[in-house]
Structure formats: C-alpha cells, structure tokens
Design a protein around this motif. Sequence first.
Motif, PDB file in Angstrom:
ATOM      1  N   ALA A 237      13.336  -3.168  -5.567  1.00  0.00           N
ATOM      2  CA  ALA A 237      15.013  -3.555  -5.041  1.00  0.00           C
ATOM      3  C   ALA A 237      15.789  -2.416  -5.301  1.00  0.00           C
ATOM      4  O   ALA A 237      15.688  -1.673  -6.378  1.00  0.00           O
ATOM      5  CB  ALA A 237      15.350  -4.860  -5.840  1.00  0.00           C
ATOM      6  N   ALA A 238      16.748  -1.937  -4.369  1.00  0.00           N
ATOM      7  CA  ALA A 238      17.566  -1.128  -4.591  1.00  0.00           C
ATOM      8  C   ALA A 238      19.083  -1.563  -4.376  1.00  0.00           C
ATOM      9  O   ALA A 238      19.723  -1.408  -3.655  1.00  0.00           O
ATOM     10  CB  ALA A 238      17.255  -0.056  -3.363  1.00  0.00           C
ATOM     11  N   PRO A 239      19.262  -2.147  -5.645  1.00  0.00           N
ATOM     12  CA  PRO A 239      20.730  -3.006  -5.455  1.00  0.00           C
ATOM     13  C   PRO A 239      21.904  -1.852  -5.383  1.00  0.00           C
ATOM     14  O   PRO A 239      23.146  -2.290  -4.843  1.00  0.00           O
ATOM     15  CB  PRO A 239      20.855  -3.624  -6.898  1.00  0.00           C
ATOM     16  N   GLU A 240      21.727  -0.746  -5.875  1.00  0.00           N
ATOM     17  CA  GLU A 240      22.806   0.339  -5.585  1.00  0.00           C
ATOM     18  C   GLU A 240      23.134   0.572  -4.283  1.00  0.00           C
ATOM     19  O   GLU A 240      24.276   0.907  -3.794  1.00  0.00           O
ATOM     20  CB  GLU A 240      22.699   1.652  -6.174  1.00  0.00           C
ATOM     21  N   VAL A 241      22.245   0.267  -3.165  1.00  0.00           N
ATOM     22  CA  VAL A 241      22.470   0.452  -1.829  1.00  0.00           C
ATOM     23  C   VAL A 241      22.449  -1.085  -1.010  1.00  0.00           C
ATOM     24  O   VAL A 241      22.362  -1.118   0.211  1.00  0.00           O
ATOM     25  CB  VAL A 241      21.633   1.352  -1.140  1.00  0.00           C
ATOM     26  N   GLY A 242      22.632  -2.036  -1.972  1.00  0.00           N
ATOM     27  CA  GLY A 242      22.694  -3.344  -1.265  1.00  0.00           C
ATOM     28  C   GLY A 242      21.305  -4.147  -0.785  1.00  0.00           C
ATOM     29  O   GLY A 242      21.206  -4.907   0.229  1.00  0.00           O
ATOM     30  N   LEU A 243      20.163  -3.545  -1.398  1.00  0.00           N
ATOM     31  CA  LEU A 243      18.840  -3.907  -0.656  1.00  0.00           C
ATOM     32  C   LEU A 243      18.002  -4.528  -1.761  1.00  0.00           C
ATOM     33  O   LEU A 243      17.792  -4.166  -2.768  1.00  0.00           O
ATOM     34  CB  LEU A 243      18.068  -2.711  -0.120  1.00  0.00           C
ATOM     35  N   GLY A 244      17.328  -5.685  -1.343  1.00  0.00           N
ATOM     36  CA  GLY A 244      16.426  -6.457  -2.209  1.00  0.00           C
ATOM     37  C   GLY A 244      14.892  -5.580  -2.132  1.00  0.00           C
ATOM     38  O   GLY A 244      14.894  -4.717  -1.547  1.00  0.00           O
ATOM     39  N   THR A 245      14.013  -6.201  -2.516  1.00  0.00           N
ATOM     40  CA  THR A 245      12.623  -5.836  -2.561  1.00  0.00           C
ATOM     41  C   THR A 245      12.171  -5.401  -1.066  1.00  0.00           C
ATOM     42  O   THR A 245      12.608  -6.323  -0.375  1.00  0.00           O
ATOM     43  CB  THR A 245      11.682  -6.671  -3.130  1.00  0.00           C
ATOM     44  N   GLY A 246      11.607  -4.353  -0.699  1.00  0.00           N
ATOM     45  CA  GLY A 246      11.444  -3.964   0.477  1.00  0.00           C
ATOM     46  C   GLY A 246       9.620  -4.435   0.694  1.00  0.00           C
ATOM     47  O   GLY A 246       9.105  -3.984   0.128  1.00  0.00           O
ATOM     48  N   GLY A 247       9.472  -5.127   1.796  1.00  0.00           N
ATOM     49  CA  GLY A 247       8.228  -5.589   2.095  1.00  0.00           C
ATOM     50  C   GLY A 247       7.274  -4.770   2.646  1.00  0.00           C
ATOM     51  O   GLY A 247       7.562  -3.527   2.801  1.00  0.00           O
ATOM     52  N   SER A 248       6.132  -5.063   2.932  1.00  0.00           N
ATOM     53  CA  SER A 248       4.878  -4.326   3.240  1.00  0.00           C
ATOM     54  C   SER A 248       5.094  -3.560   4.481  1.00  0.00           C
ATOM     55  O   SER A 248       4.727  -2.464   5.049  1.00  0.00           O
ATOM     56  CB  SER A 248       3.666  -4.864   3.219  1.00  0.00           C
ATOM     57  N   ARG A 249       5.873  -4.238   5.345  1.00  0.00           N
ATOM     58  CA  ARG A 249       5.979  -3.531   6.738  1.00  0.00           C
ATOM     59  C   ARG A 249       6.544  -2.086   6.633  1.00  0.00           C
ATOM     60  O   ARG A 249       6.298  -1.384   7.595  1.00  0.00           O
ATOM     61  CB  ARG A 249       6.597  -4.505   7.727  1.00  0.00           C
ATOM     62  N   GLY A 250       7.477  -1.819   5.823  1.00  0.00           N
ATOM     63  CA  GLY A 250       7.973  -0.512   5.783  1.00  0.00           C
ATOM     64  C   GLY A 250       7.635   0.003   4.523  1.00  0.00           C
ATOM     65  O   GLY A 250       8.787   0.774   3.969  1.00  0.00           O
ATOM     66  N   ALA A 251       6.487  -0.184   3.603  1.00  0.00           N
ATOM     67  CA  ALA A 251       6.428   0.450   2.596  1.00  0.00           C
ATOM     68  C   ALA A 251       5.049   1.378   2.739  1.00  0.00           C
ATOM     69  O   ALA A 251       3.892   0.746   2.348  1.00  0.00           O
ATOM     70  CB  ALA A 251       6.199  -0.618   1.400  1.00  0.00           C
ATOM     71  N   PHE A 252       5.370   2.667   2.759  1.00  0.00           N
ATOM     72  CA  PHE A 252       4.273   3.823   2.859  1.00  0.00           C
ATOM     73  C   PHE A 252       4.683   4.785   2.357  1.00  0.00           C
ATOM     74  O   PHE A 252       5.991   5.187   2.073  1.00  0.00           O
ATOM     75  CB  PHE A 252       3.962   4.105   4.353  1.00  0.00           C
ATOM     76  N   VAL A 253       3.934   5.921   1.852  1.00  0.00           N
ATOM     77  CA  VAL A 253       4.219   7.118   1.460  1.00  0.00           C
ATOM     78  C   VAL A 253       3.325   8.055   2.303  1.00  0.00           C
ATOM     79  O   VAL A 253       2.241   7.812   2.241  1.00  0.00           O
ATOM     80  CB  VAL A 253       4.295   7.337  -0.033  1.00  0.00           C
TER      81      VAL A 253
END
Length: 185
Positions: free
Chosen positions: A117-133
Amino acid sequence: MSNSYAQPIFRTTDLSAGLRVVERLLAIADLRELEIDYEAHVSSARTLTPLFELLPWATWYTEGDGDASSEAGDDPSAHLPIRFRACAEVPETVPVFLEALHDTPATVRWDFEGWPAAPEVGLGTGGSRGAFVTLCVNVRDLDLYEPATDHTVFVHVKQIEAERAPWLAAQVGLQVVGDLVTAPY
C-alpha cells in the motif's frame, strides 16, 4: 493479459548496482508466486549456447524478413540474430543468465503478487497485474531496440496507479529518471 506501465528509476554502468536496486524493491514487494521472465536479442553463438544450456525449453524467433522459430523446430544458431524468450523461471537462474549475456541486450523481469500500500499517494495494495520489476541489461528500453552500455531498472504499475512508480522509487531512496511507458506483454 493486459500490459503494465513502467517507469525507469535507476540507470548505471554497474550491473551489480542495478541488481542491488532490484533487491531493495523486491524486499518491499509481496513475493508470493515470484517468477522470472527473460528476453534477449541474441546475435552470437557465444551467448546463445549458454542461454540454451541454462534454459533449454526457451522459445525463440527471428525478427524482420526471417520466419524461423522454435515452434517450427528450426536451429536457432542457423538464424542469428534471434529474439530469445523464457518465462516463469526460478530466481536462481538470474546470475547464470546475466553471466551468459556479455554485451547482449536483454531484460530480466521479476513478476510477483503485488506492491505494498502507498497511503501517501492514496493507493492501497497493488495487485499482480501491475507488479513487476525489470532490469534492462545493455539496453535502454523494454522492447530491446535501444542498445546501450548501461543498465536500467524499471518499476511496473497499473496505468491508473501511475503515482505508485515515483513512490516506489522513493521507498528505495531514488527518483524516476524517465517517462512512464507501456510495457510489452
């Protein structure tokens, strides 16, 4: 499968420094279902042989005028340069893959369950569809079109969560170094 969006957050001539940034990003990610995907633009047997020794089930195809491919049962060494691809590999294959590359343009993509989660920018946990490095090795772009003498780390996010990319960079003491782009596959 929809595409992710990616933003570069680190560029270096030191591959080990790039890997350290990847490790720091992975330390904050949900690594359940971690898989590694590889892509390379291989133009020499010096690189081709060790890649296929490591990943014998990898697929490949020719670009441009040729139509040779692993699907057709062709010999890749007879059709260089080729586009090499291996998906759903284990993390232990990364060092050997990188060692085999020499100056070959390639990408290593870590695919996992999600971002925190990125509460500082208003986002909850990011799901697998956009989670890559992705670590781009000897190339500046995710499509392998811009060969380089340096390496770039990209974070991937969902398009509607674009503000997560600079947030992720900040979590590892960095900032974005380029524009948000549509990532291939």
